[in-house]
Design a protein around this motif. Sequence first.
Motif, PDB file in Angstrom:
ATOM      1  N   ARG A 128       0.839  -1.208   0.000  1.00 14.20           N
ATOM      2  CA  ARG A 128       0.000   0.000   0.000  1.00 14.20           C
ATOM      3  C   ARG A 128       0.869   1.251   0.000  1.00 14.20           C
ATOM      4  O   ARG A 128       0.574   2.225  -0.689  1.00 14.20           O
ATOM      5  CB  ARG A 128      -0.933  -0.014   1.218  1.00 14.20           C
ATOM      6  CG  ARG A 128      -2.012  -1.093   1.101  1.00 14.20           C
ATOM      7  CD  ARG A 128      -2.983  -1.092   2.285  1.00 14.20           C
ATOM      8  NE  ARG A 128      -4.100  -1.987   2.004  1.00 14.20           N
ATOM      9  CZ  ARG A 128      -4.492  -3.005   2.762  1.00 14.20           C
ATOM     10  NH1 ARG A 128      -3.874  -3.255   3.902  1.00 14.20           N
ATOM     11  NH2 ARG A 128      -5.495  -3.777   2.401  1.00 14.20           N
ATOM     12  N   SER A 181      -4.984   1.305  -1.596  1.00 15.05           N
ATOM     13  CA  SER A 181      -5.349   0.449  -0.468  1.00 15.05           C
ATOM     14  C   SER A 181      -5.815  -0.933  -0.900  1.00 15.05           C
ATOM     15  O   SER A 181      -5.619  -1.902  -0.172  1.00 15.05           O
ATOM     16  CB  SER A 181      -6.428   1.115   0.386  1.00 15.05           C
ATOM     17  OG  SER A 181      -7.587   1.329  -0.395  1.00 15.05           O
ATOM     18  N   ASN A 182      -6.445  -1.039  -2.065  1.00 15.27           N
ATOM     19  CA  ASN A 182      -6.890  -2.358  -2.542  1.00 15.27           C
ATOM     20  C   ASN A 182      -5.667  -3.183  -2.924  1.00 15.27           C
ATOM     21  O   ASN A 182      -4.862  -2.783  -3.769  1.00 15.27           O
ATOM     22  CB  ASN A 182      -7.822  -2.178  -3.740  1.00 15.27           C
ATOM     23  CG  ASN A 182      -8.353  -3.503  -4.247  1.00 15.27           C
ATOM     24  OD1 ASN A 182      -7.623  -4.305  -4.813  1.00 15.27           O
ATOM     25  ND2 ASN A 182      -9.633  -3.751  -4.030  1.00 15.27           N
ATOM     26  N   LEU A 188      -5.224  -6.047  -4.518  1.00 14.03           N
ATOM     27  CA  LEU A 188      -5.130  -6.562  -5.884  1.00 14.03           C
ATOM     28  C   LEU A 188      -4.688  -5.457  -6.836  1.00 14.03           C
ATOM     29  O   LEU A 188      -3.784  -5.647  -7.659  1.00 14.03           O
ATOM     30  CB  LEU A 188      -6.480  -7.155  -6.313  1.00 14.03           C
ATOM     31  CG  LEU A 188      -6.549  -7.780  -7.703  1.00 14.03           C
ATOM     32  CD1 LEU A 188      -5.494  -8.850  -7.897  1.00 14.03           C
ATOM     33  CD2 LEU A 188      -7.954  -8.350  -7.956  1.00 14.03           C
ATOM     34  N   THR A 189      -5.282  -4.282  -6.670  1.00 15.13           N
ATOM     35  CA  THR A 189      -4.879  -3.128  -7.479  1.00 15.13           C
ATOM     36  C   THR A 189      -3.410  -2.790  -7.212  1.00 15.13           C
ATOM     37  O   THR A 189      -2.625  -2.561  -8.147  1.00 15.13           O
ATOM     38  CB  THR A 189      -5.746  -1.894  -7.138  1.00 15.13           C
ATOM     39  OG1 THR A 189      -7.121  -2.255  -7.233  1.00 15.13           O
ATOM     40  CG2 THR A 189      -5.456  -0.745  -8.076  1.00 15.13           C
ATOM     41  N   ARG A 205      -1.107  -5.372  -8.785  1.00 15.54           N
ATOM     42  CA  ARG A 205      -1.063  -5.239 -10.252  1.00 15.54           C
ATOM     43  C   ARG A 205      -0.234  -4.025 -10.657  1.00 15.54           C
ATOM     44  O   ARG A 205       0.516  -4.067 -11.625  1.00 15.54           O
ATOM     45  CB  ARG A 205      -2.490  -5.139 -10.812  1.00 15.54           C
ATOM     46  CG  ARG A 205      -3.176  -6.496 -10.842  1.00 15.54           C
ATOM     47  CD  ARG A 205      -4.600  -6.416 -11.356  1.00 15.54           C
ATOM     48  NE  ARG A 205      -5.125  -7.764 -11.577  1.00 15.54           N
ATOM     49  CZ  ARG A 205      -6.424  -8.089 -11.550  1.00 15.54           C
ATOM     50  NH1 ARG A 205      -7.334  -7.157 -11.329  1.00 15.54           N
ATOM     51  NH2 ARG A 205      -6.811  -9.323 -11.750  1.00 15.54           N
ATOM     52  N   LYS A 241       0.561 -11.388   3.950  1.00 11.89           N
ATOM     53  CA  LYS A 241      -0.449 -10.809   4.837  1.00 11.89           C
ATOM     54  C   LYS A 241      -0.396 -11.423   6.233  1.00 11.89           C
ATOM     55  O   LYS A 241      -1.393 -11.381   6.961  1.00 11.89           O
ATOM     56  CB  LYS A 241      -1.847 -11.019   4.240  1.00 11.89           C
ATOM     57  CG  LYS A 241      -2.018 -10.441   2.827  1.00 11.89           C
ATOM     58  CD  LYS A 241      -3.501 -10.295   2.462  1.00 11.89           C
ATOM     59  CE  LYS A 241      -4.207 -11.620   2.412  1.00 11.89           C
ATOM     60  NZ  LYS A 241      -5.673 -11.487   2.332  1.00 11.89           N
ATOM     61  N   HIS A 294      -3.053 -13.771   7.713  1.00 12.21           N
ATOM     62  CA  HIS A 294      -4.114 -13.889   6.704  1.00 12.21           C
ATOM     63  C   HIS A 294      -3.624 -14.523   5.405  1.00 12.21           C
ATOM     64  O   HIS A 294      -4.375 -14.595   4.439  1.00 12.21           O
ATOM     65  CB  HIS A 294      -4.734 -12.529   6.419  1.00 12.21           C
ATOM     66  CG  HIS A 294      -5.381 -11.915   7.616  1.00 12.21           C
ATOM     67  ND1 HIS A 294      -6.402 -12.559   8.295  1.00 12.21           N
ATOM     68  CD2 HIS A 294      -5.152 -10.753   8.268  1.00 12.21           C
ATOM     69  CE1 HIS A 294      -6.770 -11.801   9.315  1.00 12.21           C
ATOM     70  NE2 HIS A 294      -6.032 -10.714   9.325  1.00 12.21           N
ATOM     71  N   ILE A 315      -0.629 -13.526  -1.227  1.00 17.33           N
ATOM     72  CA  ILE A 315      -1.168 -13.380  -2.576  1.00 17.33           C
ATOM     73  C   ILE A 315       0.009 -13.369  -3.541  1.00 17.33           C
ATOM     74  O   ILE A 315       1.007 -12.692  -3.284  1.00 17.33           O
ATOM     75  CB  ILE A 315      -1.915 -12.032  -2.707  1.00 17.33           C
ATOM     76  CG1 ILE A 315      -3.072 -11.947  -1.713  1.00 17.33           C
ATOM     77  CG2 ILE A 315      -2.392 -11.807  -4.130  1.00 17.33           C
ATOM     78  CD1 ILE A 315      -3.628 -10.528  -1.574  1.00 17.33           C
ATOM     79  N   PRO A 371      -4.204 -13.368 -10.021  1.00 20.30           N
ATOM     80  CA  PRO A 371      -3.876 -13.611  -8.617  1.00 20.30           C
ATOM     81  C   PRO A 371      -4.009 -15.077  -8.199  1.00 20.30           C
ATOM     82  O   PRO A 371      -4.867 -15.805  -8.686  1.00 20.30           O
ATOM     83  CB  PRO A 371      -4.907 -12.774  -7.871  1.00 20.30           C
ATOM     84  CG  PRO A 371      -6.095 -12.717  -8.785  1.00 20.30           C
ATOM     85  CD  PRO A 371      -5.592 -12.887 -10.194  1.00 20.30           C
ATOM     86  N   PHE A 372      -3.153 -15.469  -7.304  1.00 21.80           N
ATOM     87  CA  PHE A 372      -3.239 -16.748  -6.600  1.00 21.80           C
ATOM     88  C   PHE A 372      -3.275 -16.404  -5.114  1.00 21.80           C
ATOM     89  O   PHE A 372      -2.461 -15.614  -4.639  1.00 21.80           O
ATOM     90  CB  PHE A 372      -2.022 -17.616  -6.932  1.00 21.80           C
ATOM     91  CG  PHE A 372      -1.805 -18.766  -5.989  1.00 21.80           C
ATOM     92  CD1 PHE A 372      -2.757 -19.765  -5.851  1.00 21.80           C
ATOM     93  CD2 PHE A 372      -0.640 -18.839  -5.230  1.00 21.80           C
ATOM     94  CE1 PHE A 372      -2.556 -20.827  -4.977  1.00 21.80           C
ATOM     95  CE2 PHE A 372      -0.423 -19.903  -4.354  1.00 21.80           C
ATOM     96  CZ  PHE A 372      -1.386 -20.899  -4.231  1.00 21.80           C
ATOM     97  N   VAL A 373      -4.218 -16.977  -4.384  1.00 23.54           N
ATOM     98  CA  VAL A 373      -4.405 -16.632  -2.973  1.00 23.54           C
ATOM     99  C   VAL A 373      -4.265 -17.875  -2.113  1.00 23.54           C
ATOM    100  O   VAL A 373      -4.838 -18.923  -2.441  1.00 23.54           O
ATOM    101  CB  VAL A 373      -5.809 -16.030  -2.737  1.00 23.54           C
ATOM    102  CG1 VAL A 373      -5.909 -15.450  -1.340  1.00 23.54           C
ATOM    103  CG2 VAL A 373      -6.125 -14.980  -3.775  1.00 23.54           C
ATOM    104  N   PRO A 421      -4.396 -18.986   2.121  1.00 18.96           N
ATOM    105  CA  PRO A 421      -4.477 -18.544   3.521  1.00 18.96           C
ATOM    106  C   PRO A 421      -3.239 -19.009   4.290  1.00 18.96           C
ATOM    107  O   PRO A 421      -2.511 -19.880   3.815  1.00 18.96           O
ATOM    108  CB  PRO A 421      -5.730 -19.245   4.044  1.00 18.96           C
ATOM    109  CG  PRO A 421      -5.917 -20.439   3.178  1.00 18.96           C
ATOM    110  CD  PRO A 421      -5.294 -20.121   1.837  1.00 18.96           C
TER     111      PRO A 421
END
Lengths: 301, 301
Positions: free
Chosen positions: B176, B182-183, B185-186, B189, B203, B206, B209, B216-218, B220
């Motif tokens: 960020r 703040s997003n 994914l944005t 990218r 994260k 959490h 990513i 994206p690949f996520v 947990p």
Amino acid sequence: MSLLVVGSVAFDTVKTSHGVAEEVLGGSATYCAYAASLFTPVWLVSPVGEDMPARHLEDMQRRRIDTTGVRIVKGGKTFRWAGRYSDDFLERTTEQVDLNVFEDYDTTIPEAYRGAEYVFLANGAPEAQRAVLEQLPGRKLAFLDTMDHWITGSREELLGVMKMVDGLVLNDEEARLLTGESNLLTAARRITAMGPRIVVVKKGEHGAILIEDGRPFVLPARLTETVVDPTGAGDCFGGGMIGYVAQTGETSVAALKRGVLYGTVIASFCIEDFSLNRLKAISLDDVEQRREEFLAMISWG
Amino acid sequence: MSLLVVGSVAFDTVKTSHGVAEEVLGGSATYCAYAASLFTPVWLVSPVGEDMPARHLEDMQRRRIDTTGVRIVKGGKTFRWAGRYSDDFLERTTEQVDLNVFEDYDTTIPEAYRGAEYVFLANGAPEAQRAVLEQLPGRKLAFLDTMDHWITGSREELLGVMKMVDGLVLNDEEARLLTGESNLLTAARRITAMGPRIVVVKKGEHGAILIEDGRPFVLPARLTETVVDPTGAGDCFGGGMIGYVAQTGETSVAALKRGVLYGTVIASFCIEDFSLNRLKAISLDDVEQRREEFLAMISWG
């Protein structure tokens, strides 16, 4: 299989970086019922005021949501909620709550609904949730949602009704508040010791955790750049989960995990527009398509 | 395949609800190298002071970490970091940073390491990271880690070195900060548009990513009740990821996703004790066993 959803139908006024939606349709049971109705017919029980336009109930009926249980209280006003989100959506501030007819309502379940096998008690007073459960002796799977207001204000009543259900759905902050434990796995395990055999912790953009018999299942949320209004996402998650499970007729953990997956996908639609706008526009085909896309996002194979 | 890790070897003083660890072995490159060495031999480059006990380097050598590149600076003191975590581990406060020999060190890469194909530049000054990369013309896959200090203090240098690598690893707050977005994914990218084709956003509890070519690949994180000290978890994540990928000899996204899975598992060991204590005690068998357990935790089938 029959699914009963009980909770609030409301008017929301919501401010986000995408604008303001005034007096739009909202409420925990509304979001939950719309999400669940993608999979199965829904019996909806909620009190509304005389200010509720007939078109909202007609829209529901077109989506196989039975509104016989939506009682219009004479001279009453519908529940109102107003809030705003920070530009990054990381904070929500409640600006106004007027319970109105939702404050203390007749919880009599219509005769035709009393055989409900699947039950979702969306956010509401634990006393009302208990009164509803007592009228449903044939329930196979009952889930309860709650919030900070009841955890702090009606703790004993909440602890009582928690012993009557199979599962509790709540968010991470609520899980911490309920248990006084910051570690989410510890908190969730403690909650299962309080009564419900299943606990689902919603973490918003970070996904969800399901605990059954001490064993955790973790699923991330779908990453998205399109967030217009997160209101109702948690209720759509719960509704998608129970709706899918009710459709299968199962009560197994395996079915619930697949339900969490569907709940996650449906919540990802909910946040793309204000109110129920996006949810009203999608079909089960849209859900299946996004489910495939989401599975690709979380697959390492 | 050959893996070169460059960054800090340090002494940490850490306070958590589980106690205080004073002047224990730490540093971004140390954690990264230990994690990677579970899969493949590691060449380690870092400056240390004369206060670094030989036993720490001997321990590394026993774990197939080549310490030829760990240079003992005459009259110098090793990098020191001191910090504490809130009881719930949600906040970290840095109490002291003494870069010492890490402030401005000789970045000459030993002749024997210059053919390195896999490179992980753990947290450090972008100028030093650039100087290292310029000596490694045969690199197949180079990853860069960074932190807020460099994002705000050496932004231009960082943007320059980002164009020289295949991947950037950073945490959510750093992503960020780097993009002003703040997003996540944005933000991720946008970072790929700044140079690296792969961005991995950590994260913490959490998960993580990975973004490649906009996709994206996520994953947990592993849920756990056992958190003693989170220091170094992010470096173990990066080290586990690159170590696994280096072992396969691949550079594909599929290999990197599996690397993210291994990085997640190894980070989950790291936090179970202070310093490198847990990491030193585990074998690849332990990692594989926990990987199976973690896969069960994230499988809905």
